[in-house]
Design an enzyme around this catalytic site. Structure first.
Site, PDB file in Angstrom:
ATOM      1  N   HIS A  82       0.858  -1.197   0.000  1.00 40.92           N
ATOM      2  CA  HIS A  82       0.000   0.000   0.000  1.00 40.92           C
ATOM      3  C   HIS A  82       0.883   1.231   0.000  1.00 40.92           C
ATOM      4  CE1 HIS A  82      -3.477   2.523   0.825  1.00 40.92           C
ATOM      5  NE2 HIS A  82      -2.682   3.201   1.619  1.00 40.92           N
ATOM      6  N   ASP A 161     -14.900   2.958   8.021  1.00 44.63           N
ATOM      7  CA  ASP A 161     -13.866   3.829   7.453  1.00 44.63           C
ATOM      8  C   ASP A 161     -14.432   4.661   6.307  1.00 44.63           C
ATOM      9  OD1 ASP A 161     -11.160   4.809   6.721  1.00 44.63           O
ATOM     10  OD2 ASP A 161     -11.631   3.683   4.914  1.00 44.63           O
ATOM     11  N   ARG A 168     -14.258  13.104   7.511  1.00 45.11           N
ATOM     12  CA  ARG A 168     -12.963  13.773   7.756  1.00 45.11           C
ATOM     13  C   ARG A 168     -12.604  14.700   6.605  1.00 45.11           C
ATOM     14  NH1 ARG A 168      -9.242   9.056   7.877  1.00 45.11           N
ATOM     15  NH2 ARG A 168      -7.596  10.604   8.035  1.00 45.11           N
ATOM     16  N   SER A 183      -7.453   4.183   9.340  1.00 48.82           N
ATOM     17  CA  SER A 183      -8.185   4.144   8.075  1.00 48.82           C
ATOM     18  C   SER A 183      -7.511   3.180   7.092  1.00 48.82           C
ATOM     19  CB  SER A 183      -8.231   5.567   7.497  1.00 48.82           C
ATOM     20  OG  SER A 183      -8.669   5.562   6.175  1.00 48.82           O
ATOM     21  N   LYS A 187      -8.708  -1.210   6.264  1.00 45.93           N
ATOM     22  CA  LYS A 187      -9.034  -1.755   4.934  1.00 45.93           C
ATOM     23  C   LYS A 187      -8.065  -2.860   4.553  1.00 45.93           C
ATOM     24  CE  LYS A 187      -8.952   2.408   3.429  1.00 45.93           C
ATOM     25  NZ  LYS A 187      -9.190   3.806   3.219  1.00 45.93           N
TER      26      LYS A 187
HETATM   27  N1  URA Z   1      -5.796   6.985   2.688  1.00 47.99           N
HETATM   28  C1  URA Z   1      -6.731   6.360   3.413  1.00 47.99           C
HETATM   29  O1  URA Z   1      -7.234   5.310   3.044  1.00 47.99           O
HETATM   30  N2  URA Z   1      -7.124   6.920   4.570  1.00 47.99           N
HETATM   31  C2  URA Z   1      -6.610   8.076   5.038  1.00 47.99           C
HETATM   32  O2  URA Z   1      -6.991   8.517   6.091  1.00 47.99           O
HETATM   33  C3  URA Z   1      -5.620   8.728   4.267  1.00 47.99           C
HETATM   34  C4  URA Z   1      -5.229   8.144   3.083  1.00 47.99           C
END
Ligand code: URA
Length: 439
Positions: A82, A161, A168, A183, A187
């Site tokens: 990621h 999320d 947010r 966050s 995932k």
């Molecule tokens: N990417 C995400 O998935 N969440 C965040 O809070 C910032 C970047």
């Protein structure tokens, strides 16, 4: 649990007990706690921070707010990577098929671009027919058949999320290390992977503008993953200049194909191979970094990873002919070369300005619901340290509207700065972070 008491505790700088975090987030996900209370808590977290235990609990509750993808019918070790996002970052597209050629499965749930950073899903959607919205079952089918699959967050994956991220985004609470960590990790931990390599970017074109912030984010995420039993490594990498020589969706697919056919730009290829070597080590497929690098280099040069990419694209509904002949990808109606105003060495290529120019052209989005123009962007970007002579092209803008072209031109031409002597190029991989307890 009384929601306002939880907000008050965090406002006053106290650590929240796990039960409070769980009850609050459950209520928010189910809709019994309204957006305004969640926004107040997010702002309190933004200012007061969270302990590691609080972040781990928040991650766990957000991960369990929806389904966990079951990849157990794919009889291979699973690893994902990621990136926290940048300009020109197409590493995932090269890496997923490359790793899949090494008897390792890559279940990848990616995101769209937001703000100046590009998104893997937008890039893939410049391939006509490519479906990023497969169900979890179809996702695992593709994974079983070709060893890699790349889709977007499904409605049932970490829904807490999804809801909180949107909130947010409009309440000034995105740039908080505890909230970003929970966050991203909620995932990634829900997608059924055994191990994860994080590429945490720092610099002008990244979320984290300072190396210290990036390091703290990397450490937090690595420790959270390790606590959940995942093999974890994070790379701290440079995002002060764009990665590779293209930014923009279809243009980045062209560069991806070049890399998969053995002639990608050095920085893209280096970061892909280095990230991949850590992935192979974490899965136990290669115990030694140097051997892992050599194996990946061999696979890339053999063309096998390109064939694997074609298979994945085909299985996900995309038209592979546009990859065999990239002139069939979407292309823009207007092109403008920007040439060097003087001779000298390239001292800087401001990734933030290049990212903004791409958004102006229509390659990125300002709001989550915006549509992107897959054809537009920037190609042929010079790199820091290269020598240019006056009049030589620094990059080419691709646009579909004159007014956007003019605005992007004004932004992008200021991105490149010059020096009389050769500058030291930025360090691409600044550090590699492992969990404190090893692995
Ligand atoms: N990417 C995400 O998935 N969440 C965040 O809070 C910032 C970047």
């Amino acid at each position: 649990m009384v929601p306002q008491w939880v907000i008050e505790k965090k406002r006053d700088g106290q650590a929240l007990p796990a039960d409070d975090i769980r009850a609050f987030m459950d209520g928010y996900t189910r809709g019994t706690i309204p957006d305004y209370q969640m926004a107040a808590l997010a702002m309190a977290i933004y200012f007061r921070g969270m302990t590691f235990d609080e972040v781990a609990t928040l991650t766990d509750v957000m991960m369990r707010s929806g389904d966990l993808v079951d990849t157990s019918r794919v009889p291979l070790p699973k690893v994902d990577k990621h990136s926290t996002g940048g300009i020109g970052d197409k590493v995932s597209l090269v890496l997923a098929p490359l790793i899949a050629c090494c008897d390792v499965a890559v279940p990848m749930i990616s995101g769209r671009g937001l703000g100046i950073t590009g998104g893997t899903l937008d890039k893939l959607e410049s391939i006509p027919g490519y479906r990023t919205n497969l169900s979890a079952d179809n996702f695992v089918d593709v994974l079983a058949r070709c060893g890699c699959a790349i889709i977007g967050q499904t409605a049932t994956l970490a829904p807490a999320d999804k809801k909180l991220y949107a909130l947010r985004d409009v309440t000034g609470t995105v740039p908080s290390i505890p909230l970003i960590s929970a966050s991203i990790m909620s995932k990634k931990l829900a997608e059924g992977t055994d191990a994860l390599v994080l590429d945490v970017k720092w610099g002008q074109g990244a979320f984290m503008k300072s190396l210290d912030q990036a390091r703290e984010l990397a450490r937090t995420m690595v420790e959270i993953g390790a606590r959940m039993g995942k093999g974890m490594t994070a790379l701290l990498t440079d995002m002060n200049q764009p990665l590779g020589r293209t930014a923009g969706n279809a243009l980045e697919i062209v560069e991806t194909v070049a890399a998969l056919q053995g002639h990608g730009p050095d920085d893209l290829v280096t970061l892909t191979l280095e990230t991949g070597a850590h992935m192979l080590r974490l899965t136990g497929r290669e115990p030694d970094h140097a051997r892992a690098l050599a194996r990946l280099r061999g696979v890339l040069d053999s063309g096998a990873a390109f064939e694997r990419f074609l298979s994945m694209v085909t299985l996900q509904g995309g038209d592979p002919r546009v990859l065999e002949d990239v002139t069939r990808l979407p292309s823009a109606s207007l092109r403008r070369d920007v040439s060097a105003p003087r001779s000298g060495y390239v001292a800087g290529v401001d990734a933030e300005r290049i990212g903004r120019a791409c958004v102006v052209l229509g390659a990125g989005r300002v709001k989550v619901e915006d549509l992107v123009d897959h054809a537009v962007g920037i190609s042929g970007l010079v790199k820091i340290g290269e020598h240019v002579t006056k009049g030589q092209p620094l990059f080419t803008l691709h646009a579909n509207a004159e007014n956007r072209l003019a605005e992007a031109l004004a932004l992008a031409r200021e991105a490149v700065t010059f020096a009389d002597s050769a500058p030291t190029p930025p360090t691409l991989i600044v550090d590699v972070i492992h969990p404190a307890g090893g692995r």
